[in-house]
Design a protein around this motif. Structure first.
Motif, PDB file in Angstrom:
ATOM      1  N   THR A 225       0.845  -1.200   0.000  1.00 38.26           N
ATOM      2  CA  THR A 225       0.000   0.000   0.000  1.00 38.26           C
ATOM      3  C   THR A 225       0.882   1.253   0.000  1.00 38.26           C
ATOM      4  N   VAL A 226       1.898   1.220   0.850  1.00 38.30           N
ATOM      5  CA  VAL A 226       2.827   2.346   0.945  1.00 38.30           C
ATOM      6  C   VAL A 226       3.530   2.582  -0.392  1.00 38.30           C
ATOM      7  N   ALA A 227       4.002   1.503  -1.011  1.00 36.45           N
ATOM      8  CA  ALA A 227       4.715   1.627  -2.285  1.00 36.45           C
ATOM      9  C   ALA A 227       3.774   2.153  -3.375  1.00 36.45           C
ATOM     10  N   THR A 228       2.522   1.704  -3.345  1.00 36.40           N
ATOM     11  CA  THR A 228       1.552   2.193  -4.333  1.00 36.40           C
ATOM     12  C   THR A 228       1.331   3.695  -4.147  1.00 36.40           C
TER      13      THR A 228
ATOM     14  N   PHE B 100      -0.391  -1.482  -7.791  1.00 30.63           N
ATOM     15  CA  PHE B 100      -0.516  -2.237  -6.545  1.00 30.63           C
ATOM     16  C   PHE B 100       0.058  -3.644  -6.715  1.00 30.63           C
ATOM     17  N   PHE B 101      -0.216  -4.256  -7.857  1.00 30.53           N
ATOM     18  CA  PHE B 101       0.307  -5.612  -8.085  1.00 30.53           C
ATOM     19  C   PHE B 101       1.833  -5.623  -8.126  1.00 30.53           C
ATOM     20  N   MET B 102       2.380  -4.617  -8.796  1.00 27.54           N
ATOM     21  CA  MET B 102       3.830  -4.497  -8.826  1.00 27.54           C
ATOM     22  C   MET B 102       4.368  -4.335  -7.407  1.00 27.54           C
ATOM     23  N   ALA B 103       3.705  -3.478  -6.638  1.00 25.88           N
ATOM     24  CA  ALA B 103       4.128  -3.205  -5.263  1.00 25.88           C
ATOM     25  C   ALA B 103       4.090  -4.487  -4.434  1.00 25.88           C
ATOM     26  N   LEU B 104       3.026  -5.259  -4.612  1.00 24.38           N
ATOM     27  CA  LEU B 104       2.855  -6.513  -3.874  1.00 24.38           C
ATOM     28  C   LEU B 104       4.009  -7.463  -4.201  1.00 24.38           C
ATOM     29  N   LEU B 105       4.288  -7.566  -5.484  1.00 24.23           N
ATOM     30  CA  LEU B 105       5.338  -8.473  -5.951  1.00 24.23           C
ATOM     31  C   LEU B 105       6.687  -8.125  -5.301  1.00 24.23           C
TER      32      LEU B 105
END
Ligand SMILES: Nc1ncnc2c1ncn2[C@@H]1O[C@H](COP(=O)(O)OP(=O)(O)O)[C@@H](O)[C@H]1O
Ligand SMILES: [Mg+2]
Lengths: 250, 263
Positions: free
Chosen positions: A110-113, A144-149
């Motif tokens: 979430t933070v990265a997004t 968000f998906f990139m961030a999650l990864l």
């Protein structure tokens, strides 16, 4: 699975992010510099080579860059938690390692997004313009998906490293190559075979491609390929991250 | 009924034997003092009992569970106040308490009530919304204790909980803990260097030195055995008077460098 547990772990990451204003501002410096220096520096050559507006091309790559770095650092924070002793507190609690990993990873992602969204907004002032309002929400989903990864990747790394000493190695031999060999800065057509193969194996390439497709309206691999590869990447890294985290010792 | 059974427990770090073939039992509801000079192996033993460290040899049964084999179940049985810092500096005192309460699934209304009660006892209630990084060493220590008392487990491990606190605070905290012990039959397993504390509250004492158990009994029995009139004198008679250097691990050094360490 307890939603409350995952939520409180998520919330902790969010609170820590908003409390470190210096970190927010500091981590905006690099993407902004890249955007201005590279964007305006290489703009004329890019244009002459018949590739169009470079800012338009570069912005998704720079958004992805800030997501990559923020996400990896969020994952790596586990090392600080270990050194400050807080990791013990979570590890002796009657909650599963999977819950801890998920809560933290969702928080970090979430933070990265958010960081990616801030860079996106800043890019609008540098001259970036989106090609479609309808595609914009999808761009945020891909962020968000990139961030999650990459948060999951950071978690995996932090679970293996005992302290920050190995971090320089990881930075130079993993994270920097992921960024530079992803098509963030240059188009992926007509590259030497080796670089093309590496870029094709790099999950960030697909994230950036998906951002270009949804923000600038151009794609190299195509949105379907991007989605498939990102999804596989997220699944694999969440699995690997959870596995390595389950072996972690305080 | 024995709530803790330790049989032939050993922990080696390389060639060094930190815990050397120790065995003891703790009965349910007991107030058990695990005493020993610095470096005796107390914290290492507690780490093995609380799933943080795998024994080299031997067996532990905690509340009928083997904490090595069934970590998840074992973690539901105990609470712990660590010797080393373990609060999150970037959160407030209240947030640290709340985090713990949610992790240990203390129902919301009970949680709210207990957080207030405990923060008042350790005199941090008026600082509840301050970030822990603004706290002094003693305040952090008090927060660690309050947090450890938030949920009511079968066994409560307290590793030098009151180190560095003033006598008034120590009294408040111990009387709260003794109250928990008598009202809810919570077994207390604690270490301390204040022999007076152990003498006045422990129902059983085990003294460990250089990884080995050197004496077991009630405070009265140990004093009688050594013809001493205080537990402190008995302790010195049993463990000698040489000073032990506490060797800090790599992580401890790092924390000291960050001014996080307060012994
Ligand atoms: N991870 C470790 N690696 C090597 N030695 C250790 C480690 N942890 C503890 N020790 C050593 O084991 C001994 C017992 O330590 P500890 O259990 O912390 O003692 P106490 O809590 O009784 O003061 C000490 O000599 C300490 O240096
Ligand atoms: Mg100790």
């Amino acid at each position: 699975m307890s939603i409350n547990v995952i939520y409180i772990l998520w919330l902790r990451q969010i609170k820590r992010y908003f409390r470190s204003k210096a970190r927010i501002v500091g981590s905006l410096g690099q993407p902004l510099l890249f955007l201005l220096a590279l964007g305006f520096g290489f703009g004329p050559i890019f244009q002459k080579a018949g590739q169009g507006n470079y800012i338009q091309f570069l912005t998704p790559g720079i958004i992805a860059m800030s997501i990559l770095f923020t996400a990896i650092f969020s994952g790596i924070e586990i090392i600080w938690d270990r050194q400050f002793g807080f990791l013990k507190e979570t590890l002796v609690a009657p909650v599963s390692r999977l819950e801890i990993m998920l809560g933290r990873t969702l928080g970090g992602a979430t933070v990265a997004t958010l960081q990616g969204v801030i860079v996106f907004v800043l890019s609008l002032f540098v001259g970036f313009h989106i090609y479609s309002l309808i595609a914009l929400p999808f761009a945020f989903i891909f962020m968000f998906f990139m961030a999650l990864l990459f948060t999951a990747l950071g978690t995996a790394i932090a679970s293996v490293l005992k302290d920050m000493q190995g971090f320089q190695l990881i930075m130079n031999f993993l994270i920097m190559p992921i960024f530079f060999l992803s098509g963030a800065l240059f188009p992926l057509d007509g590259l030497p075979k080796v670089i093309e193969v590496i870029a094709r194996c790099n999950p960030l390439s697909y994230g950036i491609d998906a951002l270009r497709a949804t923000l600038s309206g151009v794609a190299h691999f195509g949105l379907l390929n991007d989605s498939i590869f990102l999804f596989i990447g997220v699944a694999v890294l969440l699995f690997v991250g959870s596995f390595l985290f389950s072996k972690i010792e305080a | 009924m024995n709530i803790i059974e330790v049989k032939n427990l050993t922990k080696r770090f390389g060639d060094f034997v930190a815990v050397d073939n120790i065995s003891f039992t703790v009965e349910k509801g007991e107030v058990f003092a695990f005493l020993g000079p610095n470096g005796a192996g107390k914290t290492t033993s507690i780490r093995m009992m609380t799933t943080l460290l795998a024994p080299s040899e031997g067996e532990i049964i905690l509340n009928g569970i083997n904490p090595q084999k069934d970590q998840a179940e074992a973690r539901k049985s105990f609470g712990i106040v660590f010797q080393d810092p373990s609060v999150d500096e970037e959160l407030t005192a209240y947030e640290n308490m709340e985090f713990h309460g949610v992790l240990y699934k203390v129902p919301k209304d009970v949680r709210r009530k207990r957080i207030e009660e405990l923060l008042k006892i350790v005199e941090l209630w008026d600082r509840k919304n301050h970030l822990v990084k603004t706290f002094s060493g003693g305040m952090r220590r008090r927060l660690e204790i309050a947090r450890g008392l938030l949920h009511h487990p079968q066994v409560l491990f307290l590793d030098e909980p009151t180190l560095g606190l003033d006598p008034q605070t120590r009294n408040h905290i111990w009387s709260y803990i003794m109250n928990l012990n008598s009202l809810e039959q919570i077994t207390i397993f604690f270490t301390t260097h204040y022999m007076g504390e152990a003498e006045s509250i422990a129902t059983k004492v085990v003294i460990i030195d250089r990884g080995k158990i050197v004496a077991t009994g009630t405070p009265a029995e140990l004093m009688k055995k050594t013809s001493a009139d205080t537990l402190e004198k008995a302790f010195l008679a049993l463990t000698g008077t040489t000073i032990r250097e506490e060797e800090a691990g790599a992580i401890d050094h790092l924390r000291m460098g960050r001014k996080m360490h307060h012994r």
